[in-house]
Design a protein around this motif. Structure first.
Motif, PDB file in Angstrom:
ATOM      1  N   PHE A   1     -34.990  -2.789 -19.230  1.00  0.00           N
ATOM      2  CA  PHE A   1     -34.899  -2.697 -20.687  1.00  0.00           C
ATOM      3  C   PHE A   1     -36.034  -3.467 -21.354  1.00  0.00           C
ATOM      4  O   PHE A   1     -36.672  -2.963 -22.285  1.00  0.00           O
ATOM      5  N   LEU A   2     -36.272  -4.693 -20.895  1.00  0.00           N
ATOM      6  CA  LEU A   2     -37.340  -5.510 -21.481  1.00  0.00           C
ATOM      7  C   LEU A   2     -38.703  -4.854 -21.333  1.00  0.00           C
ATOM      8  O   LEU A   2     -39.490  -4.807 -22.284  1.00  0.00           O
ATOM      9  N   ILE A   3     -38.989  -4.343 -20.152  1.00  0.00           N
ATOM     10  CA  ILE A   3     -40.285  -3.689 -19.903  1.00  0.00           C
ATOM     11  C   ILE A   3     -40.428  -2.461 -20.791  1.00  0.00           C
ATOM     12  O   ILE A   3     -41.481  -2.212 -21.371  1.00  0.00           O
ATOM     13  N   ARG A   4     -39.353  -1.655 -20.902  1.00  0.00           N
ATOM     14  CA  ARG A   4     -39.401  -0.438 -21.723  1.00  0.00           C
ATOM     15  C   ARG A   4     -39.622  -0.791 -23.196  1.00  0.00           C
ATOM     16  O   ARG A   4     -40.446  -0.195 -23.877  1.00  0.00           O
ATOM     17  N   ASP A   5     -38.881  -1.801 -23.681  1.00  0.00           N
ATOM     18  CA  ASP A   5     -39.017  -2.231 -25.071  1.00  0.00           C
ATOM     19  C   ASP A   5     -40.410  -2.809 -25.327  1.00  0.00           C
ATOM     20  O   ASP A   5     -41.051  -2.512 -26.337  1.00  0.00           O
ATOM     21  N   TRP A   6     -40.865  -3.648 -24.403  1.00  0.00           N
ATOM     22  CA  TRP A   6     -42.191  -4.245 -24.520  1.00  0.00           C
ATOM     23  C   TRP A   6     -43.257  -3.152 -24.530  1.00  0.00           C
ATOM     24  O   TRP A   6     -44.186  -3.184 -25.338  1.00  0.00           O
ATOM     25  N   GLN A   7     -43.138  -2.161 -23.633  1.00  0.00           N
ATOM     26  CA  GLN A   7     -44.112  -1.068 -23.568  1.00  0.00           C
ATOM     27  C   GLN A   7     -44.117  -0.266 -24.869  1.00  0.00           C
ATOM     28  O   GLN A   7     -45.184   0.092 -25.378  1.00  0.00           O
ATOM     29  N   ASP A   8     -42.939   0.006 -25.437  1.00  0.00           N
ATOM     30  CA  ASP A   8     -42.868   0.741 -26.712  1.00  0.00           C
ATOM     31  C   ASP A   8     -43.581  -0.021 -27.819  1.00  0.00           C
ATOM     32  O   ASP A   8     -44.340   0.561 -28.605  1.00  0.00           O
ATOM     33  N   ARG A   9     -43.334  -1.340 -27.880  1.00  0.00           N
ATOM     34  CA  ARG A   9     -44.001  -2.146 -28.903  1.00  0.00           C
ATOM     35  C   ARG A   9     -45.507  -2.212 -28.656  1.00  0.00           C
ATOM     36  O   ARG A   9     -46.308  -2.160 -29.593  1.00  0.00           O
ATOM     37  N   TRP A  10     -45.920  -2.292 -27.397  1.00  0.00           N
ATOM     38  CA  TRP A  10     -47.340  -2.345 -27.028  1.00  0.00           C
ATOM     39  C   TRP A  10     -48.032  -1.031 -27.397  1.00  0.00           C
ATOM     40  O   TRP A  10     -49.132  -1.024 -27.926  1.00  0.00           O
ATOM     41  N   ASP A  11     -47.354   0.098 -27.128  1.00  0.00           N
ATOM     42  CA  ASP A  11     -47.932   1.409 -27.437  1.00  0.00           C
ATOM     43  C   ASP A  11     -48.109   1.613 -28.943  1.00  0.00           C
ATOM     44  O   ASP A  11     -49.080   2.228 -29.378  1.00  0.00           O
ATOM     45  N   SER A  12     -47.168   1.114 -29.736  1.00  0.00           N
ATOM     46  CA  SER A  12     -47.212   1.390 -31.179  1.00  0.00           C
ATOM     47  C   SER A  12     -47.892   0.289 -31.999  1.00  0.00           C
ATOM     48  O   SER A  12     -48.094   0.463 -33.200  1.00  0.00           O
ATOM     49  N   SER A  13     -48.261  -0.809 -31.381  1.00  0.00           N
ATOM     50  CA  SER A  13     -48.883  -1.905 -32.108  1.00  0.00           C
ATOM     51  C   SER A  13     -50.303  -1.537 -32.567  1.00  0.00           C
ATOM     52  O   SER A  13     -51.002  -0.779 -31.913  1.00  0.00           O
TER      53      SER A  13
ATOM     54  N   ALA B   1     -54.548  -5.863 -30.843  1.00  0.00           N
ATOM     55  CA  ALA B   1     -55.006  -5.984 -29.453  1.00  0.00           C
ATOM     56  C   ALA B   1     -55.377  -4.649 -28.829  1.00  0.00           C
ATOM     57  O   ALA B   1     -55.124  -4.403 -27.666  1.00  0.00           O
ATOM     58  N   ARG B   2     -56.005  -3.772 -29.586  1.00  0.00           N
ATOM     59  CA  ARG B   2     -56.360  -2.455 -29.063  1.00  0.00           C
ATOM     60  C   ARG B   2     -57.469  -2.536 -28.017  1.00  0.00           C
ATOM     61  O   ARG B   2     -57.551  -1.681 -27.138  1.00  0.00           O
ATOM     62  N   PHE B   3     -58.303  -3.562 -28.086  1.00  0.00           N
ATOM     63  CA  PHE B   3     -59.311  -3.744 -27.043  1.00  0.00           C
ATOM     64  C   PHE B   3     -58.626  -3.991 -25.706  1.00  0.00           C
ATOM     65  O   PHE B   3     -58.934  -3.365 -24.703  1.00  0.00           O
ATOM     66  N   LEU B   4     -57.668  -4.914 -25.716  1.00  0.00           N
ATOM     67  CA  LEU B   4     -56.918  -5.233 -24.503  1.00  0.00           C
ATOM     68  C   LEU B   4     -56.076  -4.038 -24.051  1.00  0.00           C
ATOM     69  O   LEU B   4     -55.959  -3.770 -22.859  1.00  0.00           O
ATOM     70  N   PHE B   5     -55.533  -3.284 -25.002  1.00  0.00           N
ATOM     71  CA  PHE B   5     -54.765  -2.078 -24.677  1.00  0.00           C
ATOM     72  C   PHE B   5     -55.637  -1.079 -23.919  1.00  0.00           C
ATOM     73  O   PHE B   5     -55.170  -0.397 -23.008  1.00  0.00           O
ATOM     74  N   GLY B   6     -56.919  -0.995 -24.279  1.00  0.00           N
ATOM     75  CA  GLY B   6     -57.843  -0.108 -23.575  1.00  0.00           C
ATOM     76  C   GLY B   6     -58.049  -0.511 -22.123  1.00  0.00           C
ATOM     77  O   GLY B   6     -58.311   0.323 -21.262  1.00  0.00           O
ATOM     78  N   ILE B   7     -57.914  -1.792 -21.839  1.00  0.00           N
ATOM     79  CA  ILE B   7     -58.072  -2.293 -20.468  1.00  0.00           C
ATOM     80  C   ILE B   7     -56.737  -2.217 -19.712  1.00  0.00           C
ATOM     81  O   ILE B   7     -56.691  -1.797 -18.564  1.00  0.00           O
ATOM     82  N   PHE B   8     -55.662  -2.627 -20.375  1.00  0.00           N
ATOM     83  CA  PHE B   8     -54.335  -2.657 -19.766  1.00  0.00           C
ATOM     84  C   PHE B   8     -53.350  -1.869 -20.633  1.00  0.00           C
ATOM     85  O   PHE B   8     -52.627  -2.456 -21.445  1.00  0.00           O
ATOM     86  N   PRO B   9     -53.275  -0.552 -20.481  1.00  0.00           N
ATOM     87  CA  PRO B   9     -52.344   0.225 -21.302  1.00  0.00           C
ATOM     88  C   PRO B   9     -50.878   0.034 -20.905  1.00  0.00           C
ATOM     89  O   PRO B   9     -49.992   0.295 -21.690  1.00  0.00           O
TER      90      PRO B   9
END
Length: 157
Positions: free
Chosen positions: A74-86, A89-97
């Motif tokens: 649940f935590l990973i899924r929630d964290w991933q959803d927030r990471w995807d929609s944030s 930190a888009r530079f870091l998202f490009g390295i670690f999606p």
């Protein structure tokens, strides 16, 4: 195997062990399934009937390991959803999606690059009002510029 184990952290196993100690005449044997052994076939039939009941007459507590696994999922899924929609930190998202509990960097300089914070002119401008252009004068002092195209870091690249 659970009955032979020295770990007593399951309530049902504790109850079974207690009953077995109380009635020390009980002997347990492994019996091969579905080969026509009368008692085994009766037990199988009773187990099948139990699955067809409308209500549950005995609740088995969930193992801690299952709860921990589900919480982590649940935590990973929630964290991933927030990471995807944030929008941050888009530079870091490009390295670690994909988010991960296991990824960690302890290097001060690597963390400045990954977070785009630190001594980069664009960051210094945003927080301290310093000039945003790189010393080389070719572009703004972003992490991408410093890493990929700034002539000052050509030898490092």
């Amino acid at each position: 195997m659970a009955l032979n184990s020295f770990r007593d952290d399951n309530f049902i196993i504790l109850q079974i062990k207690s009953l077995l100690r109380k009635f020390n005449q009980v002997k347990l044997f492994w019996v091969k399934a579905h080969v026509g052994t009368y008692g085994n076939e009766v037990a199988d039939s009773l187990a099948k009937c139990a699955t067809e009941k409308d209500s549950v007459d005995h609740v088995v507590p969930l193992p801690k390991s299952w709860i921990k696994t589900k919480l982590k999922e649940f935590l990973i899924r929630d964290w991933q959803d927030r990471w995807d929609s944030s929008r941050n930190a888009r530079f870091l998202f490009g390295i670690f999606p994909d988010v991960s509990f296991s990824r960690s960097f302890g290097d001060f300089y690597i963390n400045q690059i990954l977070t785009t914070h630190g001594s980069f002119p664009i960051h210094q401008n945003k927080f301290f009002g310093k000039p945003s252009y790189c010393i080389c004068g070719l572009d703004e002092g972003t992490v991408s510029h410093c890493i990929c195209s700034c002539p000052r870091f050509r030898h490092t690249r």
